[in-house]
Write an enzyme that holds these catalytic residues in place. Structure first.
Site, mmCIF file in Angstrom:
data_model
loop_
_atom_site.group_PDB
_atom_site.id
_atom_site.type_symbol
_atom_site.label_atom_id
_atom_site.label_comp_id
_atom_site.label_asym_id
_atom_site.label_seq_id
_atom_site.Cartn_x
_atom_site.Cartn_y
_atom_site.Cartn_z
ATOM 1 N N GLU A 177 0.824 -1.216 0.000
ATOM 2 C CA GLU A 177 0.000 0.000 0.000
ATOM 3 C C GLU A 177 0.857 1.265 0.000
ATOM 4 O OE1 GLU A 177 -2.861 -0.383 3.220
ATOM 5 O OE2 GLU A 177 -4.224 -1.473 1.923
ATOM 6 N N GLU A 376 -5.746 -8.283 -0.924
ATOM 7 C CA GLU A 376 -6.431 -8.039 0.358
ATOM 8 C C GLU A 376 -7.866 -7.648 0.057
ATOM 9 O OE1 GLU A 376 -4.717 -5.262 3.172
ATOM 10 O OE2 GLU A 376 -2.691 -5.929 2.685
#
Ligand code: P53
Length: 478
Positions: A177, A376
């Site tokens: 991320e 995810e």
């Protein structure tokens, strides 16, 4: 051409070292940024303390003790039918301080054993190199990624693990991320992404973020290049958090604001997938005197080190409205975020939007034309254990079912190339954002509470059997 889920689709689950391993000082491991984060709560930020303080509770120190339980846990993943398992290599197990020349053999040995255990069951490891766990020494001594030398330390780390595991690991991702820090007003996101520990009102924080992000992007590109030299069969991806930003109304200025917000959030993936900064970012950085340290050599490196696939997390969408009819902005703050009246939210206030995943998949395919991996996705929720030790998590099943359906629609009806799906926190672990255990994502329940009490015993939830069936039927029986 047939558009359906491939036979070799990578069904699995995802975790990160610091959120489950524990054993924070075993096998020669050094402290990481995650080891100086206290427990927060729903709406209460985690503190980042200066060093480790004796009177504070740090939930990642012990986490769920996967370090000692991994054979049992991987056996459970195998029972669900996992084809792959996404975790990270804790950088500070391999380089306890981060700037050593020689790696720590005990740390390397732990991952030898972990990956061997995966392969015993035909489970393919999918490995993130940096998942919110920079060695704390690099934060203290160099101020994290504000220092260009971090590129060398990271590339050295990447080279060592690429060489060591070149026959054990095929799928890699560089920085988890990497685009969270786009919101440079959040202390937590700056610390986890870049090891930048700053005061709330530091006037340099925006500039530091853009410079640190640039060094990370160069380090990521160098890692991709080195990785392909070590093993040309490596698949090395980027990893972005994908939160589509919707306009609050059909007012043109709201639509334009949403477009700008998307640009400000996803340019990281442009650099990693396309090898160059998008023109809108060059214009923005130049106008604001940001990212002044970029060399001609950096630009070549970025071009040469583009990723093989796009890994991304998807939890929710967000909705934005223009501020004072002015869509020019640096970053979309809370004042621009609107509640979406068409969506329900989780107990932690995250909107639930399965169609947003299909939107995200289409958007990423439109922009990058590369294979996509959903690394995810999931619902953080409170679970209750019944007297006979059952966990009836039908809310989690409903969330995952709707999202897998949206993914299948994107594959079958929109032709989007998706290679894998690894729902987050396949075994309960410490929440990154809140430090809680009670924000649970798993198919496997772990008996441990927010204060660190509990037996650590593992229990199968209803979703365990449901996901087992999904994998067995290659996503046909949801
Ligand atoms: P938690 C911010 C925004 C979106 C996803 O999050 C985020 C974060 C940071 O919290 O984190 C990712 O545990 C991350 C995982 C994390 C997971 O989403 O706050 O890659 O480490 O655990 C879920 O509920």
């Amino acid at each position: 051409m047939k558009f359906s889920i491939p036979k070799d689709f990578l069904w699995g689950g995802a975790v990160a070292a610091h959120q489950l391993e524990g054993a924070w000082q075993e096998g020669g491991k050094g402290p990481s940024i995650a080891d100086v984060m206290t427990a927060g709560a729903n709406g209460v930020s985690r503190q980042i303390t200066k060093g480790i303080q004796a009177d504070k509770y740090y939930p990642n120190h012990e986490a769920i003790d996967f370090y000692h339980h991994y054979p049992e846990d991987i056996k459970l993943f195998a029972e669900m039918g996992f084809k792959c398992f996404r975790t990270s290599i804790a950088w500070a197990r391999i380089f306890p301080r981060g700037d050593e020349a020689e790696p720590n053999e005990a740390g390397l040995h732990f991952y030898d054993k972990l990956f061997a255990e995966c392969h015993k069951y035909g489970i393919e490891p999918v490995i993130t190199l940096s998942h919110f766990e920079i060695p704390y020494h690099l934060v203290e001594k160099y101020g994290g990624w504000r220092d260009r030398q971090l590129i060398d330390f990271f590339v050295h780390f990447a080279t060592v693990v690429f060489k060591r595991y070149r026959h054990q690991v095929k799928y890699w991702m560089t920085f988890n991320e990497i685009n969270n820090q786009t919101d440079y007003t959040e202390r937590f996101l700056m610390a986890t992404d870049s090891g930048l520990v700053l005061d709330d009102d530091d006037p340099q924080r925006e500039a530091l973020m853009y410079q640190a992000a640039h060094y990370e992007l160069v380090a990521s590109a160098l890692a991709v290049k080195v990785g392909h030299q070590i093993n040309p069969n490596f698949e090395i991806g980027c990893m972005i958090n994908m939160t589509p930003l919707y306009p609050a109304t059909s007012k043109p200025v709201d639509i334009f604001q949403a477009q700008k917000a998307m640009q400000r959030r996803y340019w990281f993936a442009d650099v990693q997938a396309l090898g160059t900064y998008p023109r809108h970012m060059e214009a923005f950085l130049a106008a604001n005197n940001l990212r002044d340290d970029i060399t001609a050599e950096d630009r070549i490196t970025l071009r040469e080190g583009t990723v093989d696939y796009i890994g991304f997390s998807y939890y929710n969408s967000m909705t934005v409205a223009a501020q004072k009819d002015n869509p020019e902005f640096h970053f979309v703050g809370p004042e621009a975020i609107q509640e979406n009246p068409y969506l329900k939210a989780s107990d932690w206030g995250w909107p639930i939007d399965p169609l947003g995943l299909r939107f995200a998949l289409n958007w990423l395919e439109d922009h990058y034309h590369k294979p996509l991996m959903i690394v995810e996705n999931g619902l953080g929720a409170k679970d209750e254990v019944t007297a006979d030790k059952q966990i009836h998590d039908d809310y989690r099943i409903a969330y995952l079912k709707a999202h897998i359906q949206a993914m299948e629609d994107a594959i079958e009806k929109d032709g989007v190339p998706v290679i894998g799906y690894t729902p987050w926190g396949c075994i309960d672990l410490v929440s990154a954002g809140t430090g809680q255990m009670s924000k649970r994502y798993g198919f496997i329940y772990v008996d441990r509470d927010d204060q660190g009490n509990g037996t650590g015993k593992r229990l199968k939830k209803d979703s365990f059997y449901w996901y087992q069936k999904v994998i067995k039927t290659n996503g046909q029986d949801l």
